[in-house]
Design a protein around this motif. Structure first.
Motif, mmCIF file in Angstrom:
data_model
loop_
_atom_site.group_PDB
_atom_site.id
_atom_site.type_symbol
_atom_site.label_atom_id
_atom_site.label_comp_id
_atom_site.label_asym_id
_atom_site.label_seq_id
_atom_site.Cartn_x
_atom_site.Cartn_y
_atom_site.Cartn_z
ATOM 1 N N CYS A 62 0.785 -1.063 -0.056
ATOM 2 C CA CYS A 62 0.161 0.067 0.215
ATOM 3 C C CYS A 62 0.861 1.174 -0.139
ATOM 4 O O CYS A 62 2.183 1.177 0.368
ATOM 5 C CB CYS A 62 -0.991 0.114 1.378
ATOM 6 S SG CYS A 62 -1.973 -1.581 1.405
ATOM 7 N N HIS A 71 -7.286 0.119 -5.087
ATOM 8 C CA HIS A 71 -7.209 -1.180 -4.874
ATOM 9 C C HIS A 71 -5.665 -1.554 -5.513
ATOM 10 O O HIS A 71 -5.278 -2.567 -5.962
ATOM 11 C CB HIS A 71 -7.997 -1.943 -6.100
ATOM 12 C CG HIS A 71 -9.436 -2.073 -5.572
ATOM 13 N ND1 HIS A 71 -10.319 -1.325 -6.224
ATOM 14 C CD2 HIS A 71 -9.958 -2.615 -4.634
ATOM 15 C CE1 HIS A 71 -11.574 -1.571 -5.811
ATOM 16 N NE2 HIS A 71 -11.277 -2.471 -4.615
ATOM 17 N N TRP A 74 -3.862 -4.488 -4.806
ATOM 18 C CA TRP A 74 -4.226 -5.976 -5.520
ATOM 19 C C TRP A 74 -3.766 -5.662 -6.998
ATOM 20 O O TRP A 74 -3.536 -6.833 -7.610
ATOM 21 C CB TRP A 74 -5.888 -5.895 -5.434
ATOM 22 C CG TRP A 74 -6.152 -6.128 -3.955
ATOM 23 C CD1 TRP A 74 -6.588 -5.308 -2.820
ATOM 24 C CD2 TRP A 74 -6.139 -7.477 -3.381
ATOM 25 N NE1 TRP A 74 -6.712 -5.883 -1.738
ATOM 26 C CE2 TRP A 74 -6.517 -7.370 -1.874
ATOM 27 C CE3 TRP A 74 -5.967 -8.713 -3.880
ATOM 28 C CZ2 TRP A 74 -6.585 -8.458 -0.988
ATOM 29 C CZ3 TRP A 74 -5.940 -9.672 -2.932
ATOM 30 C CH2 TRP A 74 -6.395 -9.630 -1.693
ATOM 31 N N VAL A 143 -0.109 -8.792 1.619
ATOM 32 C CA VAL A 143 -0.496 -7.128 1.716
ATOM 33 C C VAL A 143 0.405 -6.288 2.873
ATOM 34 O O VAL A 143 0.152 -6.311 3.939
ATOM 35 C CB VAL A 143 -1.957 -6.946 1.750
ATOM 36 C CG1 VAL A 143 -2.134 -5.343 1.358
ATOM 37 C CG2 VAL A 143 -2.862 -8.007 0.846
ATOM 38 N N ALA A 149 -3.438 1.611 3.362
ATOM 39 C CA ALA A 149 -4.598 1.168 2.274
ATOM 40 C C ALA A 149 -5.733 2.073 1.881
ATOM 41 O O ALA A 149 -6.223 2.715 2.866
ATOM 42 C CB ALA A 149 -5.101 -0.370 2.691
ATOM 43 N N SER A 153 -9.430 -1.617 -0.599
ATOM 44 C CA SER A 153 -8.533 -2.718 -0.528
ATOM 45 C C SER A 153 -8.722 -3.849 0.527
ATOM 46 O O SER A 153 -8.576 -4.601 0.383
ATOM 47 C CB SER A 153 -7.100 -2.096 -0.616
ATOM 48 O OG SER A 153 -6.749 -1.683 -1.764
#
Length: 775
Positions: A62, A71, A74, A143, A149, A153
């Motif tokens: 992030c 996102h 991701w 993550v 984030a 997300s």
């Protein structure tokens, strides 16, 4: 046994999660702790174990900088899986996930407006992809830095965790709990929900003995007891602080100058580097946590082959880590210290240099260029700076990232000096339309009014027309009387200057007729101007001006042109908006293509990922559900749309009034009298004509006399519903005419209504952009 000092037990817990995933099923593990506590190092060890055991590993990080796409972690994870997974497994999983995944593997859009994918569809697509890959090979997804984030997300992480528990898929997240759990962190409720589903590993500071061991490992020397005591007290056992301070002790022979925070520690470490290395690091710090090789080469003005030589000393000093694609700071506190240590003039100059070196390369996004241009200030030419900010705003609007767009637009407007009023006016118009998308209607109208005042002062009829019609679009259903009067005056003034004084023929005698003439002229002017943004605004204004029963045949070609303009510019958001207008017009016309058009609209809308697109898709679903008699579905879609609006802060009174009217229609159709009454009690606060809804409710329940009184009270007065609510008003009068025992009133109403209703045979009554009432 963990190779990390003092981390045997946390490592054992995480290693057990990995081992279970390799043989059985995964789950969710969260590694929490303050900055520098060793979260990433712990996870790195588990990742190595997972890879050794045959697992596929993908990592997303992030970002704390403005302009990061939604996102973002991701996006990195999906891209990594596309590179790392076996080709046949990736192809099969990608096909199973479907087109909803395009938002994460495609571009970010550009131009007028637009976005990415509907939330549930995107969540399901990502989960399907991960599960499909995990069935072929154990999969670990990491993550990093969840405290930075975006909310979307984290919601996606929670969804994947909930729906993949029994698969060979381990989800690992790292976050700074001391930041998230402050109570005012925007992700606090989402992270709290995640924690309940996770194995949480909370890392704390090392104890005194462990600090001594870490100093031994870092420096190769055994520190005296008093040094260890001092280090433990000053650092709190934070491994990063310990390592950095221990290196300083090694070079200085003492730690008495070490401050409580790591910033000074880092500054001392930086002072040991060669001047050219420090200079390169200072520029690198302005680029973000991790930087690719091509970007770093361009930013530093060197060939990519020389990047390692330029930053090699920083890598050797433990300030930068090499990555697969470039370099990353070992800790963000290093980057923050570097950036904060720059003199203001030096920082501006470096940002300006980054603009010069990166603009036109395609290596960074529009948001990054705008960020550097803004922070460069006068070091970047004003025209260029404003252009970059506005380009970034349009790119953000293209993704429906309106919050990001507003930051760029406010900065652009602030940069334009008062001696350039024409540019200020155009900037205010662009700001106003973006604010309208967020539901901030008061601020939106203020921007349009400011643009109109500037146009008046400039005596520019064309610019006044654009500002006045924009203001008219913002003064819609429930604006204040003052705002409505101002909008009407501006439209009339624009009509006088552009049409009457411009020598154009005019047959208008009413404000609405003047608005229709003005929008027709404005549209033709914009078609020949080559400015698609102005053309889009003019199409919307013209469509609004023709919104009344009987004019749907004139509106439909406008919606087709809207879609053409949006597609020409690659702006999915405006395309979806145009498709929604077209669908509602087709509904009104009773066109048999409605089911197919509705399916096509929903498919396109689901490719977006914004609060606006999610609400619009659910709103249209509710309208169609009411028409098709799917009342429970329609009510559920309305609830979702309103909840989404409230979360996004875009639940304007205009929108709420329309949704309440459709909800009223649902409850009426199902005969839920208590729900109708409760709604009518509430609707009076936002709906422009609650008395008409009350009268329609009364006549449906057989209280014709009450409904007739309402009709008599409103007919021919200023309180009579205007054109946005003509269908509702006509319906009430028609029902009263058919049910009243007052033959004189019935005859009068019938005489008035027959010429209104005759041309509408076979059509549906659609009012106020989507509230469908009935045939």
């Amino acid at each position: 046994m963990s190779s990390l000092v003092g981390r045997d037990q946390p490592a054992a817990v995480l290693d057990a999660e990995v081992a279970r995933t390799l043989t059985s099923h995964g789950g969710l593990a969260l590694v929490a702790g303050e900055a520098g506590i060793g979260k990433s190092s712990l996870v790195a060890g588990a990742v190595d174990a997972a890879r050794s055991g045959g697992a596929l590993v993908a990592v997303g990080t992030c970002w704390d900088r403005e302009g990061a796409p939604g996102h973002w972690p991701w996006v990195q994870i999906v891209r990594a899986l596309g590179r790392l997974a076996p080709a046949d497994a990736w192809a099969a999983a990608r096909a199973e996930a479907g087109g909803e995944l395009d938002v994460l593997v495609g571009g970010d859009g550009a131009g007028l407006g637009g976005s990415s994918a509907g939330e549930f569809g995107l969540h399901d697509a990502v989960t399907t992809l991960l599960v499909a890959l995990a069935r072929e090979q154990p999969l670990v997804v990491v993550v990093e830095d969840l405290h930075w984030a975006d909310e979307a997300s984290v919601r996606l992480l929670e969804f994947v965790a909930r729906h993949s528990w029994y698969e060979r898929l381990l989800l690992v997240g790292t976050y700074r709990d001391v930041e998230v759990e402050t109570g005012d962190h925007p992700l606090e409720p989402w992270m709290a929900a995640l924690v309940t589903k996770a194995t949480t590993i909370a890392l704390t500071g090392l104890d005194r003995a462990q600090v001594g061991a870490l100093v031994q490992r870092t420096t190769g020397r055994t520190a005296p007891d008093e040094v260890v005591d001092d280090l433990h007290r000053r650092t709190g056992g934070n491994p990063f602080f310990v390592e950095q301070t221990a290196r300083l002790w090694l070079s200085r022979g003492a730690v008495d100058v070490v401050p409580p925070g790591v910033r000074d520690v880092v500054e001392h470490r930086l002072a040991l580097l060669a001047p050219e290395t420090r200079d390169a690091l200072a520029t690198t710090a302005l680029l973000g946590h991790a930087v690719t090789g091509p970007v770093l080469a361009a930013a530093l003005g060197v060939d990519e082959a020389r990047v390692d030589a330029v930053v090699g000393e920083a890598v050797g000093a433990g300030l930068l880590d090499p990555t697969d694609t470039g370099v990353a700071f070992v800790h963000d506190l290093v980057r923050e210290t570097l950036a904060a240590g720059l003199e203001e003039a030096d920082a501006r100059h470096r940002h300006a240099t980054l603009v010069d070196r990166l603009d036109g390369t395609g290596l960074v996004g529009a948001g990054d260029l705008a960020h550097h241009a803004h922070h460069a200030g006068a070091e970047v030419d004003l025209d260029r700076r404003v252009a970059l900010l506005q380009a970034a705003a349009r790119r953000a609007v293209a993704r429906m990232a309106t919050d990001e767009a507003l930051v760029h637009l406010h900065r652009a407007l602030a940069a334009i000096p008062d001696d350039r009023p024409r540019e200020q006016a155009f900037a205010q118009v662009e700001l106003g339309w973006t604010l309208m998308r967020t539901g901030a209607m008061d601020a939106c109208r203020e921007a349009f009014e400011a643009a109109a005042r500037l146009a008046l002062a400039l005596d520019d009829p064309s610019l006044l027309t654009r500002a006045a019609l924009s203001l008219r679009a913002a003064v819609w259903l429930v604006a204040s009387e003052e705002a409505m009067v101002t909008a009407a005056e501006m439209v009339d003034e624009a009509h006088r200057r552009l049409v009457v004084e411009g020598g154009r023929p005019s047959a208008a005698t009413t404000a609405w007729e003047r608005e229709q003439e003005l929008t027709a002229i404005a549209l033709e002017m914009c078609r020949s101007s080559g400015d698609d943004q102005a053309l889009w605004d003019a199409l919307v204004a013209r469509h609004d001006a023709l919104w009344t029963p009987g004019l749907v045949d004139e509106r439909l070609p406008l919606t087709e042109e809207m879609v053409v303009v949006a597609r020409r510019n690659g702006t999915a958001g405006y395309e979806v908006e145009g498709l929604s207008f077209r669908l509602l017009d087709l509904i009104e016309a009773g066109d048999p293509r409605v089911p197919d058009e509705h399916a096509a609209f929903q498919a396109r809308a689901r490719q977006l990922d914004s609060a606006w697109s999610r609400s619009l898709a659910r709103w249209i679903d509710a309208v169609v559900g009411l028409l098709e008699g799917r009342f429970d579905d329609a009510r559920a879609r309305l609830d979702e749309a309103m909840a989404n609006d409230n979360r996004a802060g875009q639940a304007s009174d205009d929108v709420t009034s329309l949704r309440d009217q459709v909800r009223w229609g649902i409850e009426q159709q199902q005969g839920r009298d208590d729900a109708v009454d409760a709604l009518l009690d509430r609707i009076v606060e936002v709906h422009p004509h609650p008395e008409v809804l009350r009268a329609l409710t009364a006549v449906e329940r057989g209280d014709v006399e009450r409904a007739a009184r309402t009709v008599a009270d409103l007919r021919g007065t200023e309180a009579e519903p205007g054109r946005w609510f003509t269908p509702l008003w006509v319906r009430l009068q028609a029902e009263v005419a058919g049910a009243t025992a007052d033959t004189e009133l019935a005859a009068a109403l019938a005489a008035e209504l027959r010429p209104l209703l005759a041309p509408l045979a076979g059509q549906w009554a659609v009012m106020a952009q989507g509230a469908v009432d009935g045939p």
